[in-house]
Design a protein around this motif. Structure first.
Motif, mmCIF file in Angstrom:
data_model
loop_
_atom_site.group_PDB
_atom_site.id
_atom_site.type_symbol
_atom_site.label_atom_id
_atom_site.label_comp_id
_atom_site.label_asym_id
_atom_site.label_seq_id
_atom_site.Cartn_x
_atom_site.Cartn_y
_atom_site.Cartn_z
ATOM 1 N N ASP A 63 5.141 -12.023 15.479
ATOM 2 C CA ASP A 63 6.082 -11.011 15.006
ATOM 3 C C ASP A 63 6.026 -10.889 13.485
ATOM 4 O OD1 ASP A 63 8.136 -9.095 15.289
ATOM 5 O OD2 ASP A 63 9.606 -10.617 14.703
ATOM 6 N N ASP A 64 6.028 -12.030 12.791
ATOM 7 C CA ASP A 64 5.995 -12.026 11.329
ATOM 8 C C ASP A 64 4.696 -11.421 10.809
ATOM 9 O OD1 ASP A 64 6.748 -12.764 8.615
ATOM 10 O OD2 ASP A 64 5.211 -14.323 8.803
ATOM 11 N N ARG A 65 3.563 -11.877 11.359
ATOM 12 C CA ARG A 65 2.264 -11.394 10.872
ATOM 13 C C ARG A 65 2.041 -9.928 11.223
ATOM 14 N NH1 ARG A 65 -2.406 -15.779 10.497
ATOM 15 N NH2 ARG A 65 -1.204 -17.650 10.115
ATOM 16 N N THR A 66 2.497 -9.501 12.393
ATOM 17 C CA THR A 66 2.341 -8.097 12.776
ATOM 18 C C THR A 66 3.141 -7.196 11.851
ATOM 19 O OG1 THR A 66 1.995 -8.732 15.081
ATOM 20 C CG2 THR A 66 2.572 -6.445 14.660
ATOM 21 N N SER A 67 4.373 -7.592 11.526
ATOM 22 C CA SER A 67 5.171 -6.759 10.609
ATOM 23 C C SER A 67 4.543 -6.736 9.223
ATOM 24 C CB SER A 67 6.615 -7.258 10.560
ATOM 25 O OG SER A 67 6.678 -8.577 10.067
ATOM 26 N N ARG A 68 3.985 -7.876 8.778
ATOM 27 C CA ARG A 68 3.300 -7.900 7.477
ATOM 28 C C ARG A 68 2.036 -7.053 7.510
ATOM 29 N NH1 ARG A 68 2.742 -14.021 6.670
ATOM 30 N NH2 ARG A 68 0.739 -13.308 5.859
ATOM 31 N N ALA A 69 1.320 -7.059 8.635
ATOM 32 C CA ALA A 69 0.093 -6.259 8.747
ATOM 33 C C ALA A 69 0.415 -4.768 8.714
ATOM 34 C CB ALA A 69 -0.652 -6.606 10.030
ATOM 35 N N LEU A 70 1.454 -4.369 9.405
ATOM 36 C CA LEU A 70 1.815 -2.953 9.432
ATOM 37 C C LEU A 70 2.352 -2.473 8.086
ATOM 38 C CD1 LEU A 70 3.360 -2.724 12.997
ATOM 39 C CD2 LEU A 70 1.121 -1.909 12.227
ATOM 40 N N ALA A 71 2.901 -3.390 7.290
ATOM 41 C CA ALA A 71 3.405 -3.034 5.968
ATOM 42 C C ALA A 71 2.367 -3.217 4.867
ATOM 43 C CB ALA A 71 4.638 -3.884 5.647
ATOM 44 N N ALA A 72 1.200 -3.765 5.193
ATOM 45 C CA ALA A 72 0.166 -4.051 4.183
ATOM 46 C C ALA A 72 -0.347 -2.762 3.558
ATOM 47 C CB ALA A 72 -0.977 -4.822 4.823
ATOM 48 N N ARG A 73 -0.568 -2.824 2.259
ATOM 49 C CA ARG A 73 -1.100 -1.673 1.537
ATOM 50 C C ARG A 73 -2.585 -1.847 1.206
ATOM 51 N NH1 ARG A 73 0.239 2.828 0.307
ATOM 52 N NH2 ARG A 73 -0.223 2.703 -1.885
ATOM 53 N N THR A 74 -3.013 -3.091 0.987
ATOM 54 C CA THR A 74 -4.380 -3.330 0.531
ATOM 55 C C THR A 74 -5.115 -4.288 1.473
ATOM 56 O OG1 THR A 74 -3.773 -5.231 -0.814
ATOM 57 C CG2 THR A 74 -3.653 -3.061 -1.871
ATOM 58 N N HIS A 75 -6.415 -4.379 1.283
ATOM 59 C CA HIS A 75 -7.215 -5.326 2.059
ATOM 60 C C HIS A 75 -6.821 -6.760 1.742
ATOM 61 C CE1 HIS A 75 -10.625 -2.234 2.748
ATOM 62 N NE2 HIS A 75 -9.666 -2.122 3.634
ATOM 63 N N GLY A 76 -6.405 -7.028 0.525
ATOM 64 C CA GLY A 76 -5.937 -8.359 0.168
ATOM 65 C C GLY A 76 -4.710 -8.756 0.976
ATOM 66 N N ASP A 77 -3.802 -7.800 1.180
ATOM 67 C CA ASP A 77 -2.621 -8.066 2.006
ATOM 68 C C ASP A 77 -3.026 -8.369 3.444
ATOM 69 O OD1 ASP A 77 -1.075 -7.520 -0.218
ATOM 70 O OD2 ASP A 77 -0.649 -5.446 0.382
ATOM 71 N N LEU A 78 -4.007 -7.626 3.954
ATOM 72 C CA LEU A 78 -4.473 -7.867 5.316
ATOM 73 C C LEU A 78 -5.193 -9.211 5.430
ATOM 74 C CD1 LEU A 78 -5.731 -4.331 6.382
ATOM 75 C CD2 LEU A 78 -3.637 -5.490 7.075
ATOM 76 N N ASP A 79 -5.917 -9.587 4.384
ATOM 77 C CA ASP A 79 -6.560 -10.912 4.373
ATOM 78 C C ASP A 79 -5.510 -12.010 4.474
ATOM 79 O OD1 ASP A 79 -9.114 -9.880 4.173
ATOM 80 O OD2 ASP A 79 -9.261 -10.163 2.005
ATOM 81 N N ASP A 80 -4.401 -11.827 3.752
ATOM 82 C CA ASP A 80 -3.323 -12.828 3.781
ATOM 83 C C ASP A 80 -2.718 -12.945 5.182
ATOM 84 O OD1 ASP A 80 -3.714 -13.260 1.093
ATOM 85 O OD2 ASP A 80 -2.047 -11.977 0.456
ATOM 86 N N VAL A 81 -2.648 -11.839 5.910
ATOM 87 C CA VAL A 81 -2.096 -11.863 7.265
ATOM 88 C C VAL A 81 -3.002 -12.656 8.199
ATOM 89 C CG1 VAL A 81 -1.572 -10.398 9.261
ATOM 90 C CG2 VAL A 81 -0.805 -9.716 6.996
ATOM 91 N N LEU A 82 -4.310 -12.590 7.967
ATOM 92 C CA LEU A 82 -5.270 -13.238 8.857
ATOM 93 C C LEU A 82 -5.626 -14.665 8.452
ATOM 94 C CD1 LEU A 82 -7.720 -10.277 9.528
ATOM 95 C CD2 LEU A 82 -6.003 -11.222 11.061
ATOM 96 N N VAL A 83 -4.969 -15.218 7.446
ATOM 97 C CA VAL A 83 -5.277 -16.569 6.982
ATOM 98 C C VAL A 83 -5.147 -17.555 8.141
ATOM 99 C CG1 VAL A 83 -4.417 -18.452 5.539
ATOM 100 C CG2 VAL A 83 -4.691 -16.178 4.579
ATOM 101 N N GLY A 84 -6.181 -18.362 8.323
ATOM 102 C CA GLY A 84 -6.168 -19.393 9.345
ATOM 103 C C GLY A 84 -6.658 -18.942 10.707
ATOM 104 N N LEU A 85 -6.904 -17.652 10.884
ATOM 105 C CA LEU A 85 -7.331 -17.166 12.190
ATOM 106 C C LEU A 85 -8.835 -16.979 12.281
ATOM 107 C CD1 LEU A 85 -4.568 -14.571 13.035
ATOM 108 C CD2 LEU A 85 -4.782 -16.920 13.823
ATOM 109 N N ALA A 86 -9.461 -16.563 11.196
ATOM 110 C CA ALA A 86 -10.902 -16.339 11.202
ATOM 111 C C ALA A 86 -11.614 -17.635 10.850
ATOM 112 C CB ALA A 86 -11.273 -15.247 10.199
ATOM 113 N N GLY A 87 -12.767 -17.857 11.448
ATOM 114 C CA GLY A 87 -13.558 -19.043 11.147
ATOM 115 C C GLY A 87 -14.112 -18.977 9.737
#
Length: 159
Positions: free
Chosen positions: A62-86
């Motif tokens: 819930d937290d990451r999805t709301s942050r992803a939908l509110a993200a403005r830049t690719h850096g914000d999206l990178d922060d949402v995916l921290v720890g998920l990508a290898g």
């Protein structure tokens, strides 16, 4: 062979600082690029997949999805995916490098040389007077067209 600073023998100590500054500048420019709605949706799909695999809790999703939908830049999206990508995994919006001029030039040269055969094959196929002409047209098309399409895909990669 490296010096006591860990740099190459011919490199001055300031060269490492310049390289790291350039890398930081490139990363800052990449992180500052605005994200599209499609990229936000793609990140939400990645998050849902991670939740389905049990790597995220419902609260984290819930937290990451709301942050992803509110993200403005690719850096914000990178922060949402921290720890998920290898490690070393490319982000969904990472651009692939364009091919150079040589593959495209090769496509055009081969295309110019094979286009008469494709044209003649299509003419025999469409306007042949009997079955033999049409079969000859199909054979010409089957021989030259797939190679031309494959060469186009190689010279002009899709994202």
């Amino acid at each position: 062979m490296t010096t006591s600073h860990g740099a190459a023998p011919g490199a001055s100590p300031g060269d490492e600082d310049l390289q790291s500054a350039d890398a930081a500048r490139v990363e800052a420019v990449r992180d500052a690029r605005l994200a599209s709605d499609a990229e936000r949706e793609l990140v939400c799909e990645v998050l849902n997949g991670a939740f389905g695999e049990g790597r995220l809790t419902a609260a984290e999703l819930d937290d990451r999805t709301s942050r992803a939908l509110a993200a403005r830049t690719h850096g914000d999206l990178d922060d949402v995916l921290v720890g998920l990508a290898g490690p070393g995994a490319a982000m969904p919006w990472a651009t692939r490098p364009e091919r150079g001029i040589l593959p495209r030039l090769m496509f055009w040269v081969v295309g110019i040389l094979t286009s008469p055969f494709v044209f003649v094959g299509s003419m025999f196929l469409l306007f042949g007077s009997d079955g033999g002409d049409r079969i000859f047209g199909i054979v010409l098309m089957a021989l030259f067209l797939p190679g031309l399409v494959a060469l186009y895909r190689w010279a002009h990669p899709q994202r």
